[in-house]
Motif scaffolding. Sequence first.
Motif, PDB file in Angstrom:
ATOM      1  N   SER A  90       6.139  -5.787  -2.680  1.00 38.46           N
ATOM      2  CA  SER A  90       6.392  -5.340  -4.040  1.00 38.46           C
ATOM      3  C   SER A  90       5.464  -5.991  -5.058  1.00 38.46           C
ATOM      4  O   SER A  90       5.435  -5.579  -6.217  1.00 38.46           O
ATOM      5  CB  SER A  90       7.847  -5.612  -4.419  1.00 38.46           C
ATOM      6  N   ASP A  91       4.704  -6.998  -4.657  1.00 37.89           N
ATOM      7  CA  ASP A  91       3.741  -7.628  -5.560  1.00 37.89           C
ATOM      8  C   ASP A  91       2.413  -6.869  -5.621  1.00 37.89           C
ATOM      9  O   ASP A  91       1.571  -7.189  -6.454  1.00 37.89           O
ATOM     10  CB  ASP A  91       3.457  -9.067  -5.110  1.00 37.89           C
ATOM     11  N   PHE A  92       2.209  -5.915  -4.735  1.00 38.55           N
ATOM     12  CA  PHE A  92       0.915  -5.278  -4.584  1.00 38.55           C
ATOM     13  C   PHE A  92       0.861  -3.928  -5.304  1.00 38.55           C
ATOM     14  O   PHE A  92       1.881  -3.280  -5.507  1.00 38.55           O
ATOM     15  CB  PHE A  92       0.617  -5.041  -3.097  1.00 38.55           C
ATOM     16  N   TYR A  93      -0.344  -3.505  -5.630  1.00 36.06           N
ATOM     17  CA  TYR A  93      -0.582  -2.130  -6.038  1.00 36.06           C
ATOM     18  C   TYR A  93      -0.524  -1.244  -4.801  1.00 36.06           C
ATOM     19  O   TYR A  93      -1.105  -1.566  -3.773  1.00 36.06           O
ATOM     20  CB  TYR A  93      -1.964  -1.978  -6.665  1.00 36.06           C
ATOM     21  N   TRP A  94       0.176  -0.143  -4.933  1.00 35.71           N
ATOM     22  CA  TRP A  94       0.237   0.837  -3.851  1.00 35.71           C
ATOM     23  C   TRP A  94      -0.575   2.049  -4.293  1.00 35.71           C
ATOM     24  O   TRP A  94      -0.165   2.783  -5.177  1.00 35.71           O
ATOM     25  CB  TRP A  94       1.692   1.211  -3.558  1.00 35.71           C
ATOM     26  N   LEU A  95      -1.712   2.239  -3.686  1.00 30.11           N
ATOM     27  CA  LEU A  95      -2.622   3.302  -4.097  1.00 30.11           C
ATOM     28  C   LEU A  95      -2.356   4.558  -3.275  1.00 30.11           C
ATOM     29  O   LEU A  95      -2.316   4.524  -2.051  1.00 30.11           O
ATOM     30  CB  LEU A  95      -4.077   2.852  -3.915  1.00 30.11           C
ATOM     31  N   ASN A  96      -2.179   5.679  -3.987  1.00 32.73           N
ATOM     32  CA  ASN A  96      -1.969   6.980  -3.346  1.00 32.73           C
ATOM     33  C   ASN A  96      -0.700   7.008  -2.495  1.00 32.73           C
ATOM     34  O   ASN A  96      -0.605   7.756  -1.526  1.00 32.73           O
ATOM     35  CB  ASN A  96      -3.173   7.363  -2.468  1.00 32.73           C
ATOM     36  N   TYR A  97       0.290   6.209  -2.884  1.00 29.38           N
ATOM     37  CA  TYR A  97       1.478   6.129  -2.055  1.00 29.38           C
ATOM     38  C   TYR A  97       2.595   5.494  -2.865  1.00 29.38           C
ATOM     39  O   TYR A  97       2.356   4.624  -3.696  1.00 29.38           O
ATOM     40  CB  TYR A  97       1.185   5.262  -0.821  1.00 29.38           C
ATOM     41  N   ASP A  98       3.829   5.934  -2.629  1.00 30.37           N
ATOM     42  CA  ASP A  98       4.995   5.325  -3.249  1.00 30.37           C
ATOM     43  C   ASP A  98       5.613   4.328  -2.278  1.00 30.37           C
ATOM     44  O   ASP A  98       5.825   4.639  -1.098  1.00 30.37           O
ATOM     45  CB  ASP A  98       6.031   6.391  -3.619  1.00 30.37           C
ATOM     46  N   TYR A  99       5.897   3.146  -2.794  1.00 29.36           N
ATOM     47  CA  TYR A  99       6.423   2.070  -1.951  1.00 29.36           C
ATOM     48  C   TYR A  99       7.755   2.477  -1.330  1.00 29.36           C
ATOM     49  O   TYR A  99       8.698   2.832  -2.029  1.00 29.36           O
ATOM     50  CB  TYR A  99       6.578   0.804  -2.794  1.00 29.36           C
TER      51      TYR A  99
ATOM     52  N   PRO B  38      10.048   0.691   1.644  1.00 33.38           N
ATOM     53  CA  PRO B  38      10.162  -0.379   2.636  1.00 33.38           C
ATOM     54  C   PRO B  38      10.673   0.087   3.990  1.00 33.38           C
ATOM     55  O   PRO B  38      10.574  -0.649   4.968  1.00 33.38           O
ATOM     56  CB  PRO B  38      11.138  -1.366   1.983  1.00 33.38           C
ATOM     57  N   SER B  39      11.206   1.294   4.072  1.00 31.71           N
ATOM     58  CA  SER B  39      11.624   1.801   5.376  1.00 31.71           C
ATOM     59  C   SER B  39      10.428   2.275   6.200  1.00 31.71           C
ATOM     60  O   SER B  39      10.558   2.490   7.408  1.00 31.71           O
ATOM     61  CB  SER B  39      12.623   2.944   5.214  1.00 31.71           C
ATOM     62  N   GLU B  40       9.278   2.449   5.558  1.00 30.41           N
ATOM     63  CA  GLU B  40       8.067   2.878   6.257  1.00 30.41           C
ATOM     64  C   GLU B  40       7.088   1.727   6.463  1.00 30.41           C
ATOM     65  O   GLU B  40       6.442   1.643   7.503  1.00 30.41           O
ATOM     66  CB  GLU B  40       7.380   4.005   5.479  1.00 30.41           C
ATOM     67  N   LEU B  41       6.945   0.878   5.464  1.00 31.30           N
ATOM     68  CA  LEU B  41       6.050  -0.267   5.571  1.00 31.30           C
ATOM     69  C   LEU B  41       6.548  -1.356   4.643  1.00 31.30           C
ATOM     70  O   LEU B  41       6.878  -1.099   3.485  1.00 31.30           O
ATOM     71  CB  LEU B  41       4.614   0.112   5.187  1.00 31.30           C
ATOM     72  N   ASP B  42       6.612  -2.576   5.165  1.00 33.69           N
ATOM     73  CA  ASP B  42       6.978  -3.718   4.338  1.00 33.69           C
ATOM     74  C   ASP B  42       6.310  -4.950   4.930  1.00 33.69           C
ATOM     75  O   ASP B  42       6.012  -4.989   6.133  1.00 33.69           O
ATOM     76  CB  ASP B  42       8.493  -3.897   4.292  1.00 33.69           C
ATOM     77  N   PHE B  43       6.061  -5.927   4.109  1.00 32.39           N
ATOM     78  CA  PHE B  43       5.427  -7.141   4.622  1.00 32.39           C
ATOM     79  C   PHE B  43       5.679  -8.296   3.669  1.00 32.39           C
ATOM     80  O   PHE B  43       6.078  -8.116   2.521  1.00 32.39           O
ATOM     81  CB  PHE B  43       3.920  -6.940   4.824  1.00 32.39           C
ATOM     82  N   ARG B  44       5.451  -9.500   4.173  1.00 33.27           N
ATOM     83  CA  ARG B  44       5.533 -10.701   3.361  1.00 33.27           C
ATOM     84  C   ARG B  44       4.422 -11.642   3.791  1.00 33.27           C
ATOM     85  O   ARG B  44       4.009 -11.650   4.968  1.00 33.27           O
ATOM     86  CB  ARG B  44       6.909 -11.352   3.488  1.00 33.27           C
ATOM     87  N   ILE B  45       3.948 -12.440   2.849  1.00 37.55           N
ATOM     88  CA  ILE B  45       2.743 -13.238   3.066  1.00 37.55           C
ATOM     89  C   ILE B  45       2.981 -14.661   2.578  1.00 37.55           C
ATOM     90  O   ILE B  45       3.486 -14.875   1.470  1.00 37.55           O
ATOM     91  CB  ILE B  45       1.542 -12.618   2.333  1.00 37.55           C
TER      92      ILE B  45
ATOM     93  N   PRO C 296      -5.676   9.740   6.720  1.00 36.85           N
ATOM     94  CA  PRO C 296      -5.775   9.037   5.442  1.00 36.85           C
ATOM     95  C   PRO C 296      -5.041   7.698   5.480  1.00 36.85           C
ATOM     96  O   PRO C 296      -3.834   7.644   5.702  1.00 36.85           O
ATOM     97  CB  PRO C 296      -5.111  10.005   4.454  1.00 36.85           C
ATOM     98  N   ALA C 297      -5.757   6.623   5.317  1.00 31.91           N
ATOM     99  CA  ALA C 297      -5.145   5.298   5.293  1.00 31.91           C
ATOM    100  C   ALA C 297      -4.554   5.025   3.921  1.00 31.91           C
ATOM    101  O   ALA C 297      -5.044   5.515   2.907  1.00 31.91           O
ATOM    102  CB  ALA C 297      -6.188   4.237   5.634  1.00 31.91           C
ATOM    103  N   ILE C 298      -3.484   4.265   3.897  1.00 27.27           N
ATOM    104  CA  ILE C 298      -2.862   3.847   2.641  1.00 27.27           C
ATOM    105  C   ILE C 298      -3.398   2.480   2.284  1.00 27.27           C
ATOM    106  O   ILE C 298      -3.422   1.573   3.112  1.00 27.27           O
ATOM    107  CB  ILE C 298      -1.333   3.822   2.794  1.00 27.27           C
ATOM    108  N   GLN C 299      -3.850   2.317   1.053  1.00 25.27           N
ATOM    109  CA  GLN C 299      -4.544   1.106   0.646  1.00 25.27           C
ATOM    110  C   GLN C 299      -3.716   0.346  -0.383  1.00 25.27           C
ATOM    111  O   GLN C 299      -3.169   0.933  -1.300  1.00 25.27           O
ATOM    112  CB  GLN C 299      -5.911   1.458   0.077  1.00 25.27           C
ATOM    113  N   LEU C 300      -3.631  -0.948  -0.201  1.00 22.57           N
ATOM    114  CA  LEU C 300      -2.886  -1.794  -1.111  1.00 22.57           C
ATOM    115  C   LEU C 300      -3.793  -2.941  -1.546  1.00 22.57           C
ATOM    116  O   LEU C 300      -4.624  -3.411  -0.785  1.00 22.57           O
ATOM    117  CB  LEU C 300      -1.650  -2.392  -0.430  1.00 22.57           C
ATOM    118  N   SER C 301      -3.620  -3.407  -2.774  1.00 22.00           N
ATOM    119  CA  SER C 301      -4.420  -4.536  -3.239  1.00 22.00           C
ATOM    120  C   SER C 301      -3.686  -5.257  -4.346  1.00 22.00           C
ATOM    121  O   SER C 301      -2.697  -4.768  -4.880  1.00 22.00           O
ATOM    122  CB  SER C 301      -5.793  -4.082  -3.736  1.00 22.00           C
ATOM    123  N   LEU C 302      -4.178  -6.421  -4.705  1.00 19.49           N
ATOM    124  CA  LEU C 302      -3.629  -7.162  -5.834  1.00 19.49           C
ATOM    125  C   LEU C 302      -4.342  -6.800  -7.120  1.00 19.49           C
ATOM    126  O   LEU C 302      -4.296  -7.526  -8.098  1.00 19.49           O
ATOM    127  CB  LEU C 302      -3.748  -8.672  -5.588  1.00 19.49           C
TER     128      LEU C 302
END
Length: 310
Positions: free
Chosen positions: A64-73, A75-82, A256-262
């Motif tokens: 939830s801290d990241f930008y989700w580009l071309n995709y709506d967050y 968590p049932s499809e992808l989630d992570f912690r760092i 199409p890959a989903i891209q996330l960034s800070l």
Amino acid sequence: MRTRLYLLTLVPLLALAPAAHAHAGDEIYPFYELLDEDLGRIDLTDGSVEDWYEVLGEPALTASDFYWLNYDYDPSELDFRIWLAWHQASNTVWIAMERFDDLYFNRYDGGGLSWMPLWDSSIAFHVDGDHSAGIYGDWIAAGRDCEGCTPANVLRHNRQAQRWMAIAEAANGEILDYDGHSEWVIREPYAAAGSGVTGHSPAITVVEFKVTPFDDLIWDDEDASEVSQLRPGKIIGFAMRTNDNDATEYPDGFGPAIQLSLGPEFLDLRVDANLFVDGLLVGAGEDPSRYDDPSAVEPSSWARIKAALR
């Protein structure tokens, strides 16, 4: 620091915070210091983040801290912690990512940074050890025009900032790569990595690694390169990215890959360290508020860090 053991299950990780569309200047993210005795407690090759949780407690970042580009967050499809950490004596930065993926899709068999981002479980880590910012990285891959952009000159742009990438599975065993393909940069004492995969669609993947930021990295001259000197209270620049490729219906796997960034400018992260966010190197057992300088940062920037230490 809390010492709670986290048991992995194949369920989505909880989103612990609302979306925070951060870019340089909005928030400061804590990197927690590892003491010498902590290094023996964190095993980069065990494919688990339980040891990270025991040493550091809660993760520093979640999806939830990241930008989700071309995709709506979702968590049932992808989630992570760092987890974000650092070690002073070795001037290394330590990263661990645990990731849930409902459709895990990975065919990475080598080939380095050109191919790794296309597959699930990869994570890119960009770092500027002295936060000097400026242009760096792979101009050609980013589609930029640059005078004299030979492959050798492209590598020279990585001197003041660097990009590493790690992936949970690689057929050739090379799960860590550097954006200059210098063998010595991705080996001890400068870097090391490990990973693990549990299940398949859904899957839990773990990537954990340490890398060395350089103020002046000369890819073909190890002796002349200058390692960034890390110390408590120092601000470094960094950025991160991971992808989610659910294109299992594509025969060649290149959907199409989903891209996330800070940051919102994903492509420019490959060439512009001005887009990096701030990372604070927090000394072991220290209250980050001791570094608070109203002339340098906004007071609200420290709310997240202080809350994380409560």
